[in-house]
Design an enzyme around this catalytic site. Structure first.
Site, PDB file in Angstrom:
ATOM      1  N   ALA A 295      15.656  64.143  51.098  1.00 55.94           N
ATOM      2  CA  ALA A 295      16.309  64.111  52.408  1.00 55.94           C
ATOM      3  C   ALA A 295      16.799  65.509  52.766  1.00 55.94           C
ATOM      4  O   ALA A 295      16.655  65.964  53.908  1.00 55.94           O
ATOM      5  CB  ALA A 295      17.471  63.113  52.410  1.00 55.94           C
TER       6      ALA A 295
ATOM      7  N   LEU B 253      13.841  57.538  50.248  1.00 52.94           N
ATOM      8  CA  LEU B 253      14.260  58.843  50.773  1.00 52.94           C
ATOM      9  C   LEU B 253      15.658  59.132  50.246  1.00 52.94           C
ATOM     10  O   LEU B 253      16.662  58.921  50.914  1.00 52.94           O
ATOM     11  CB  LEU B 253      14.223  58.829  52.303  1.00 52.94           C
ATOM     12  CG  LEU B 253      14.441  60.154  53.016  1.00 52.94           C
ATOM     13  CD1 LEU B 253      13.483  61.212  52.516  1.00 52.94           C
ATOM     14  CD2 LEU B 253      14.282  59.975  54.506  1.00 52.94           C
ATOM     15  N   HIS B 254      15.729  59.586  49.004  1.00 51.26           N
ATOM     16  CA  HIS B 254      17.015  59.851  48.354  1.00 51.26           C
ATOM     17  C   HIS B 254      17.483  61.272  48.654  1.00 51.26           C
ATOM     18  O   HIS B 254      16.855  61.991  49.438  1.00 51.26           O
ATOM     19  CB  HIS B 254      16.926  59.569  46.850  1.00 51.26           C
ATOM     20  CG  HIS B 254      15.844  60.330  46.155  1.00 51.26           C
ATOM     21  ND1 HIS B 254      16.062  61.530  45.544  1.00 51.26           N
ATOM     22  CD2 HIS B 254      14.521  60.050  45.998  1.00 51.26           C
ATOM     23  CE1 HIS B 254      14.927  61.971  45.024  1.00 51.26           C
ATOM     24  NE2 HIS B 254      13.977  61.091  45.289  1.00 51.26           N
ATOM     25  N   ALA B 255      18.577  61.690  48.061  1.00 46.32           N
ATOM     26  CA  ALA B 255      19.279  62.919  48.440  1.00 46.32           C
ATOM     27  C   ALA B 255      18.437  64.190  48.408  1.00 46.32           C
ATOM     28  O   ALA B 255      18.443  64.960  49.369  1.00 46.32           O
ATOM     29  CB  ALA B 255      20.518  63.104  47.565  1.00 46.32           C
TER      30      ALA B 255
END
Length: 88
Positions: free
Chosen positions: A19, A14-16
């Site tokens: 997210a 769940l990266h930037a």
């Protein structure tokens, strides 16, 4: 209160970008929406809170919502997870 669990399947976790998509998906709802992972719970309306969890591939997350539009908020989260290819 409504609740739904997912397992993150995206290689980068769940990266930037995803997210941000999750946070944006719930910001318009009045319900309190939380994300729980690795024994910690954060407000899903806070990008810093979500990023602080460092959610990697294979992590089980639980989204809970309470309030007048809780079911709609969970549906929006599920759509965002599907659209971003994050999990199942």
């Amino acid at each position: 209160m409504a609740e739904k669990s997912f397992t993150i399947t995206h290689e980068a976790g769940l990266h930037a970008r995803p997210a941000t998509a999750l946070v944006n998906a719930v910001n318009s709802f009045t319900s309190d929406v939380n994300l729980e992972a690795n024994g910690r719970t954060v407000n899903l309306k806070s990008i810093m809170g979500v990023m602080s969890l460092g959610i990697s591939k294979g992590t089980k997350i639980t989204i809970s919502a309470s309030g007048s539009d809780a079911e709609e908020a969970l549906a929006a989260v599920e759509r965002a997870i599907t659209t971003e290819g994050l999990g199942e």
